[in-house]
Design an enzyme around this catalytic site. Structure first.
Site, PDB file in Angstrom:
ATOM      1  N   LYS A  97       0.887  -1.175   0.000  1.00 59.18           N
ATOM      2  CA  LYS A  97       0.000   0.000   0.000  1.00 59.18           C
ATOM      3  C   LYS A  97       0.920   1.218   0.000  1.00 59.18           C
ATOM      4  O   LYS A  97       1.428   1.643   1.027  1.00 59.18           O
ATOM      5  CB  LYS A  97      -0.851  -0.017   1.272  1.00 59.18           C
ATOM      6  CG  LYS A  97      -2.233   0.575   1.136  1.00 59.18           C
ATOM      7  CD  LYS A  97      -2.298   2.009   0.675  1.00 59.18           C
ATOM      8  CE  LYS A  97      -2.146   3.025   1.774  1.00 59.18           C
ATOM      9  NZ  LYS A  97      -1.763   4.363   1.287  1.00 59.18           N
ATOM     10  N   CYS A 132      13.075  10.171   7.806  1.00 60.70           N
ATOM     11  CA  CYS A 132      12.801   9.729   9.181  1.00 60.70           C
ATOM     12  C   CYS A 132      14.059   9.795  10.023  1.00 60.70           C
ATOM     13  O   CYS A 132      14.009  10.113  11.202  1.00 60.70           O
ATOM     14  CB  CYS A 132      12.255   8.313   9.161  1.00 60.70           C
ATOM     15  SG  CYS A 132      13.290   7.188   8.248  1.00 60.70           S
ATOM     16  N   GLU A 155       8.932  15.896  15.734  1.00 56.72           N
ATOM     17  CA  GLU A 155       9.450  15.734  14.380  1.00 56.72           C
ATOM     18  C   GLU A 155       8.762  16.753  13.469  1.00 56.72           C
ATOM     19  O   GLU A 155       7.534  16.773  13.366  1.00 56.72           O
ATOM     20  CB  GLU A 155       9.141  14.318  13.907  1.00 56.72           C
ATOM     21  CG  GLU A 155       9.745  14.000  12.567  1.00 56.72           C
ATOM     22  CD  GLU A 155       9.406  12.584  12.133  1.00 56.72           C
ATOM     23  OE1 GLU A 155       8.241  12.186  12.265  1.00 56.72           O
ATOM     24  OE2 GLU A 155      10.314  11.896  11.657  1.00 56.72           O
ATOM     25  N   GLU A 175       8.479   1.157  11.609  1.00 56.12           N
ATOM     26  CA  GLU A 175       9.565   2.118  11.355  1.00 56.12           C
ATOM     27  C   GLU A 175       8.937   3.490  11.415  1.00 56.12           C
ATOM     28  O   GLU A 175       8.287   3.915  10.460  1.00 56.12           O
ATOM     29  CB  GLU A 175      10.173   1.884   9.973  1.00 56.12           C
ATOM     30  CG  GLU A 175      10.818   0.536   9.787  1.00 56.12           C
ATOM     31  CD  GLU A 175      12.172   0.422  10.454  1.00 56.12           C
ATOM     32  OE1 GLU A 175      12.568   1.346  11.201  1.00 56.12           O
ATOM     33  OE2 GLU A 175      12.830  -0.598  10.238  1.00 56.12           O
TER      34      GLU A 175
HETATM   35  P1  NAD Z   1       1.670   8.407   7.558  1.00 61.42           P
HETATM   36  O1  NAD Z   1       1.736   7.642   8.825  1.00 61.42           O
HETATM   37  O2  NAD Z   1       0.662   9.461   7.434  1.00 61.42           O
HETATM   38  O3  NAD Z   1       1.407   7.438   6.331  1.00 61.42           O
HETATM   39  C1  NAD Z   1       2.218   6.318   6.084  1.00 61.42           C
HETATM   40  C2  NAD Z   1       1.418   5.301   5.308  1.00 61.42           C
HETATM   41  O4  NAD Z   1       0.380   4.821   6.149  1.00 61.42           O
HETATM   42  C3  NAD Z   1       0.741   5.839   4.053  1.00 61.42           C
HETATM   43  O5  NAD Z   1       0.822   4.876   3.034  1.00 61.42           O
HETATM   44  C4  NAD Z   1      -0.694   5.999   4.495  1.00 61.42           C
HETATM   45  O6  NAD Z   1      -1.622   5.896   3.455  1.00 61.42           O
HETATM   46  C5  NAD Z   1      -0.839   4.825   5.434  1.00 61.42           C
HETATM   47  N1  NAD Z   1      -1.940   4.936   6.395  1.00 61.42           N
HETATM   48  C6  NAD Z   1      -2.577   6.049   6.816  1.00 61.42           C
HETATM   49  N2  NAD Z   1      -3.531   5.723   7.711  1.00 61.42           N
HETATM   50  C7  NAD Z   1      -3.497   4.377   7.858  1.00 61.42           C
HETATM   51  C8  NAD Z   1      -4.206   3.446   8.654  1.00 61.42           C
HETATM   52  N3  NAD Z   1      -5.160   3.811   9.487  1.00 61.42           N
HETATM   53  N4  NAD Z   1      -3.880   2.147   8.560  1.00 61.42           N
HETATM   54  C9  NAD Z   1      -2.891   1.735   7.746  1.00 61.42           C
HETATM   55  N5  NAD Z   1      -2.174   2.571   6.963  1.00 61.42           N
HETATM   56  C10 NAD Z   1      -2.471   3.879   7.023  1.00 61.42           C
HETATM   57  O7  NAD Z   1       3.135   8.931   7.306  1.00 61.42           O
HETATM   58  P2  NAD Z   1       3.624   9.820   6.075  1.00 61.42           P
HETATM   59  O8  NAD Z   1       3.099  11.178   6.319  1.00 61.42           O
HETATM   60  O9  NAD Z   1       3.345   9.180   4.799  1.00 61.42           O
HETATM   61  O10 NAD Z   1       5.225   9.760   6.284  1.00 61.42           O
HETATM   62  C11 NAD Z   1       5.882  10.576   7.160  1.00 61.42           C
HETATM   63  C12 NAD Z   1       6.194   9.859   8.460  1.00 61.42           C
HETATM   64  O11 NAD Z   1       6.818   8.604   8.213  1.00 61.42           O
HETATM   65  C13 NAD Z   1       7.181  10.617   9.316  1.00 61.42           C
HETATM   66  O12 NAD Z   1       6.738  10.616  10.638  1.00 61.42           O
HETATM   67  C14 NAD Z   1       8.479   9.824   9.180  1.00 61.42           C
HETATM   68  O13 NAD Z   1       9.365   9.942  10.231  1.00 61.42           O
HETATM   69  C15 NAD Z   1       7.995   8.441   9.006  1.00 61.42           C
HETATM   70  N6  NAD Z   1       8.979   7.647   8.262  1.00 61.42           N
HETATM   71  C16 NAD Z   1       9.693   6.694   8.930  1.00 61.42           C
HETATM   72  C17 NAD Z   1      10.660   5.954   8.275  1.00 61.42           C
HETATM   73  C18 NAD Z   1      11.461   4.897   8.997  1.00 61.42           C
HETATM   74  O14 NAD Z   1      12.040   4.046   8.360  1.00 61.42           O
HETATM   75  N7  NAD Z   1      11.528   4.910  10.311  1.00 61.42           N
HETATM   76  C19 NAD Z   1      10.880   6.154   6.909  1.00 61.42           C
HETATM   77  C20 NAD Z   1      10.136   7.119   6.255  1.00 61.42           C
HETATM   78  C21 NAD Z   1       9.176   7.850   6.947  1.00 61.42           C
END
Ligand code: NAD
Length: 489
Positions: A184, A293, A393, A259
């Site tokens: 997804k 991240c 963050e 993550e």
């Molecule tokens: P997000 O949590 O909003 O979305 C991440 C993913 O989750 C998207 O594909 C989204 O559609 C999906 N999602 C949203 N609601 C959901 C639900 N209820 N159930 C399942 N999936 C759902 O994050 P974002 O805004 O896309 O990314 C930014 C965040 O991700 C930052 O906080 C960043 O630190 C983190 N990040 C972490 C890593 C790591 O490896 N630790 C890497 C990249 C980004």
């Protein structure tokens, strides 16, 4: 002015989901428009998947696991992954352009991402036929051994900041271990995960082993993560969504890797190589406009070198060229207007609370790209540990500088947030570096080079940054289960 058709044939961009052999087009579902964040202009569209699509994708992945993937030998699994790496490299130029258009990142960074994605497939290709169990000595009357079995259907939920590379990071070890996958991708950046389906097919992956459901996480996420036929969820994203995913996966007692975000420190002690520390800090916070991240979003620096370092950081960041990612500027746009507003709200709040803005602190206006989502490289100086911009963050090009008086205090300040993803230190003193490595709360520690490591180095967080490990051999533990067989003889 950039003409994107000089870089990518937009008519050939995918506009569908992939469920087994089926391609479900944007015209068959509610439509999601894909915009170039540097211009605000739409250039593609994808379908918003439904709960039925999720159920179909999981059923397809389950059936492919039993009917085809289990019959493919580990050696052949490895060959398929290896060919995947080759095809990604063959198509690197096109994939990088698409990644830049989708996410905004400078093209050199997108090329780096595509190469890393290839490296994940290459790395795990080599392990596919080496995942073997143990024998356990129980005395002469028994033979006992373990089998490494794939966990089953795995779900991979991807954020928008590193689309293909995060997909490859989870999918490559899952396939190597014999699992099937439903991906997804993030709403804003789904294109390369869809294209990966064609690449895997060309490499010889049986139909249904890799599936992509595009759509809104808030609408289909729960259906994916609580599905009774899903064995493991690898989630990369925000802390708040991660907690929801964990709760939802509990319905089905599925395992999860989380993550999540970070507020990672770059510690610079007064004996450090200051040129290396300067370059490392710039990269730590301004790569992908800080939407990383593991960004080093806090500079924790000894007082003796604080002023000179901030002066150089300000000079260098004020000299950045900001522009369309395809022109390979120092800094591209943020991924969206929403993200610019989030960043600006943090900075405006800090300013109102009296925080010193050493440079930046506003939207960046770029000639010819007035509709783009740009933000100035920003340095906030002399930040106390309890200030919001030192704790939360921001996910943008904003560095919080924190001054300390000793290596011990640097460790305490480094540990002063609820996060613990990565931590870096610049020092020539190996003892101080090792004390830091021992005492800092982080899943990965970098000494004298921020972001040191690669596909082989285990990656993941502690505290609110999550748990479970990706990359390296450590990642495989999520994708196989150990079965122990014991017989009396
Ligand atoms: P997000 O949590 O909003 O979305 C991440 C993913 O989750 C998207 O594909 C989204 O559609 C999906 N999602 C949203 N609601 C959901 C639900 N209820 N159930 C399942 N999936 C759902 O994050 P974002 O805004 O896309 O990314 C930014 C965040 O991700 C930052 O906080 C960043 O630190 C983190 N990040 C972490 C890593 C790591 O490896 N630790 C890497 C990249 C980004």
């Amino acid at each position: 002015m950039i003409n994107i058709s000089d870089f990518v044939d937009v008519r050939a961009l995918p506009n569908h989901m992939v469920i087994g052999a089926e391609r479900i087009g944007a015209n068959q579902r509610e439509l999601m428009v894909v915009e170039d964040p540097a211009t605000g202009s739409p250039f593609a569209e994808i379908p918003a998947g439904t709960v039925e699509d999720v159920n179909d994708a999981v059923a397809t992945a389950k059936s492919a696991l039993e009917k085809s993937w289990k019959s493919v030998t580990p050696q052949e699994r490895g060959r398929i992954l290896s060919r995947t790496a080759d095809i990604i490299r063959r198509d690197a130029e096109r994939l990088a352009c698409i990644e830049t258009l989708d996410s905004g990142k400078p093209i050199r960074e997108a090329k780096g991402d595509i190469e890393t994605a290839a490296q994940y497939f290459e790395y795990y290709a080599g392990i596919a036929d080496k995942l073997q169990g143990d024998t356990i000595p129980l005395g002469k009357d028994f033979i006992s051994f373990t089998l490494h079995e794939p966990v089953g259907v795995t779900v991979h939920i991807i954020p928008w900041n590193f689309p293909l590379v995060t997909t490859a990071r989870g999918v490559a070890p899952a396939l190597a271990a014999g699992c099937t996958a439903v991906v997804k991708p993030a709403e804003l950046t789904s294109l390369t995960a869809i294209i990966l389906a064609d690449i895997l097919m060309e490499a010889g992956l049986p139909t249904g082993v890799y599936n992509v459901v595009t759509g809104k996480g808030s609408e289909i996420g729960n259906a994916l993560t609580s599905h009774k036929d899903v064995a493991h969820v690898t989630f990369t994203g925000s802390v708040i969504t991660g907690k929801t995913v964990m709760q939802s996966a509990a319905d089905n007692v599925a395992s999860v890797t989380l993550e999540l975000g970070g507020k990672s420190p770059v510690v610079v002690l007064k004996d450090a190589d200051m040129d290396a520390a300067l370059e490392g800090t710039l990269k730590a916070i301004f790569m992908n406009a800080g939407q990383v991240c593991s960004a080093g979003s806090r500079l924790v620096i000894e007082r003796a070198v604080h002023e000179q370092m901030v002066e150089k950081l300000v000079q260098r960041s004020e000299a950045f060229d900001i522009g369309h990612g395809l022109q390979d500027p120092s800094l591209g746009p943020l991924v969206s207007e929403t993200q610019v507003n989030i960043v600006d709200t943090y900075v405006a709040g800090a300013r109102e609370r009296g925080v010193e803005v050493a440079t930046g602190g506003n939207r960046a206006l770029v000639d010819g790209l007035e509709e783009g989502s740009f933000y100035q490289p920003t340095i906030l100086n002399n930040i106390p540990v309890d200030e919001i911009v030192a704790q939360e963050e921001i996910f943008g090009p904003v560095l919080a500088v924190q001054v300390v008086d000793s290596a011990e205090q640097a460790i305490s300040v480094a540990n002063s947030t609820d996060f613990g993803l990565v931590a870096g230190i610049y020092t020539r003193d190996i003892t101080k570096a090792m004390h830091f490595a021992r005492d800092v709360g982080a899943g990965q520690v970098f000494i004298n080079q921020f972001f040191a490591g690669g596909v082989a180095t285990p990656f993941g967080g502690v505290k609110n940054s999550g748990f479970g490990r990706e990359k390296g051999l450590a990642a495989l533990a999520s994708y196989y289960q150990v079965k122990c067989v014991t017989t009396r003889i």
